[in-house]
Design a protein around this motif. Structure first.
Motif, mmCIF file in Angstrom:
data_model
loop_
_atom_site.group_PDB
_atom_site.id
_atom_site.type_symbol
_atom_site.label_atom_id
_atom_site.label_comp_id
_atom_site.label_asym_id
_atom_site.label_seq_id
_atom_site.Cartn_x
_atom_site.Cartn_y
_atom_site.Cartn_z
ATOM 1 N N GLY A 20 0.951 -1.295 0.030
ATOM 2 C CA GLY A 20 0.073 0.005 -0.132
ATOM 3 C C GLY A 20 0.777 1.434 0.220
ATOM 4 O O GLY A 20 0.411 2.524 0.334
ATOM 5 N N LEU A 21 2.275 1.124 -0.368
ATOM 6 C CA LEU A 21 3.003 2.445 -0.540
ATOM 7 C C LEU A 21 2.452 3.464 -1.066
ATOM 8 O O LEU A 21 2.867 4.731 -0.518
ATOM 9 N N ILE A 22 1.959 3.171 -2.194
ATOM 10 C CA ILE A 22 1.433 4.467 -2.895
ATOM 11 C C ILE A 22 0.315 5.410 -2.374
ATOM 12 O O ILE A 22 0.296 6.508 -2.234
ATOM 13 N N GLU A 23 -0.532 4.594 -1.669
ATOM 14 C CA GLU A 23 -1.623 4.997 -0.840
ATOM 15 C C GLU A 23 -1.175 5.738 0.382
ATOM 16 O O GLU A 23 -1.620 6.983 0.492
ATOM 17 N N TYR A 24 -0.135 5.096 0.969
ATOM 18 C CA TYR A 24 0.535 5.781 2.169
ATOM 19 C C TYR A 24 0.897 6.901 2.109
ATOM 20 O O TYR A 24 0.637 8.135 2.661
ATOM 21 N N ARG A 30 -1.277 14.652 1.554
ATOM 22 C CA ARG A 30 -2.397 15.597 1.661
ATOM 23 C C ARG A 30 -2.447 16.053 2.962
ATOM 24 O O ARG A 30 -2.744 17.021 3.332
ATOM 25 N N THR A 31 -2.075 14.902 4.050
ATOM 26 C CA THR A 31 -1.998 15.463 5.488
ATOM 27 C C THR A 31 -1.033 16.365 5.907
ATOM 28 O O THR A 31 -1.163 17.334 6.433
ATOM 29 N N GLU A 112 -12.594 10.709 3.795
ATOM 30 C CA GLU A 112 -13.146 11.765 2.921
ATOM 31 C C GLU A 112 -12.807 11.077 1.429
ATOM 32 O O GLU A 112 -13.852 10.813 0.477
ATOM 33 N N TRP A 113 -11.590 10.554 1.200
ATOM 34 C CA TRP A 113 -11.012 10.278 0.136
ATOM 35 C C TRP A 113 -12.051 8.819 -0.375
ATOM 36 O O TRP A 113 -12.237 8.652 -1.444
ATOM 37 N N ILE A 114 -11.926 7.772 0.491
ATOM 38 C CA ILE A 114 -12.799 6.716 0.525
ATOM 39 C C ILE A 114 -14.165 6.966 0.145
ATOM 40 O O ILE A 114 -14.665 6.418 -1.065
ATOM 41 N N ASP A 115 -14.815 8.016 0.630
ATOM 42 C CA ASP A 115 -16.116 8.310 0.744
ATOM 43 C C ASP A 115 -16.584 9.052 -0.755
ATOM 44 O O ASP A 115 -17.509 8.618 -1.644
ATOM 45 N N ASN A 116 -15.533 9.595 -1.231
ATOM 46 C CA ASN A 116 -15.541 10.066 -2.516
ATOM 47 C C ASN A 116 -14.890 9.599 -3.818
ATOM 48 O O ASN A 116 -15.655 9.695 -5.003
ATOM 49 N N ASP A 117 -14.072 8.558 -3.662
ATOM 50 C CA ASP A 117 -13.580 7.664 -4.759
ATOM 51 C C ASP A 117 -13.111 6.537 -4.339
ATOM 52 O O ASP A 117 -11.840 6.188 -4.219
#
Length: 261
Positions: A20-24, A30-31, A112-117
């Motif tokens: 999951g490195l790309i997502e991490y 973003r944070t 928020e990311w998961i909810d939207n996409d």
């Protein structure tokens, strides 16, 4: 079931089954931008690669944006590898931040990311080579397969389903379980239909395996450190000198269980 096979195979998810490195990096960046108000929302060219390389120092998710802050602030890779436990509190102090604040911000942005996409978020996860085939072979055998992870179980289920693996909820112990991994291993042994139980546990964090080692009633659990996961060279070397922990390669993982030990 022979001694060269487990009756129960317990696997960590991130760093063992899935990368999951790309997502991490994306959620950490973003944070970082939100907390430290980066005027430029495009990360420097080499930042992601350095983050991937240094990911093994991170024990808890909130540290990921702090790692980016450390890199932006000019800490070298070597300093981070050697001194991470003293760098993090210094950055928190200098920034007048608590770990909990960062964790809340990161979790909120991810949700928020998961909810939207959701599809876009799931697409940033990659399965390590040969893993899916091995899982399918294991599921078709007499070996009981369980996932024991700090990732939310619903995402583990969705990611596996995309690869044609449909594990029942009872086989996935995720973040929502809120119990140490050694406790879950103990429960799996106690609940097993057939005795004696031969439980093998594959994990990419050395400290997690060492916590299992400290449980005297789990002395018979076979412990494997996944050398392809989020661990450092020093940790892999430590595993090689530990009589209880077997260092496992990805090519070994794909083989019959007899090739693991």
């Amino acid at each position: 079931m022979t001694a060269s096979n487990p009756t129960i195979l317990a696997l960590d998810f991130d760093g063992v089954i899935c990368d999951g490195l790309i997502e991490y990096f994306e959620v950490a960046w973003r944070t970082y931008c939100q907390i430290w108000s980066s005027a430029n929302d495009t990360p420097p060219d080499d930042l992601a690669l350095r983050f991937y390389r240094l990911r093994p120092v991170i024990e808890t998710g909130w540290e990921m944006p702090v790692l980016i802050k450390a890199l932006i602030d000019g800490y070298s890779d070597e300093q981070i590898l050697q001194e991470w436990t003293s760098i993090t509190p210094k950055i928190l102090l200098d920034s007048k931040l608590q770990a909990k604040e960062i964790a809340t911000k990161l979790d909120g942005l991810r949700d928020e990311w998961i909810d939207n996409d959701l599809d876009g978020w799931l697409s940033l996860h990659r399965f390590y080579q040969g893993i899916i085939e091995k899982l399918k072979i294991t599921l078709a055998s007499e070996v009981k397969l369980y996932i024991v992870t700090t990732k939310e179980g619903r995402f583990v289920k969705q990611l596996l389903q995309q690869e044609g693996i449909d594990l029942p909820p009872s086989a996935i112990f995720g973040k929502e379980v809120k119990r140490p991994k050694y406790e879950i291993l103990r429960e799996l042994i106690q609940a097993a239909d057939h005795k004696p139980v031969s439980l093998w546990f594959v994990e990419d964090r050395l400290k997690t395996l060492q916590l299992v080692q400290q449980q005297t009633d789990l002395a018979d659990v076979k412990l494997f450190l996944a050398d392809w996961g989020y661990n450092t060279q020093a940790e892999r070397k430590a595993a090689q000198t530990d009589p209880r922990i077997q260092l496992l390669s990805l090519s070994q993982f794909a083989k019959d269980f007899s090739g693991w030990v």
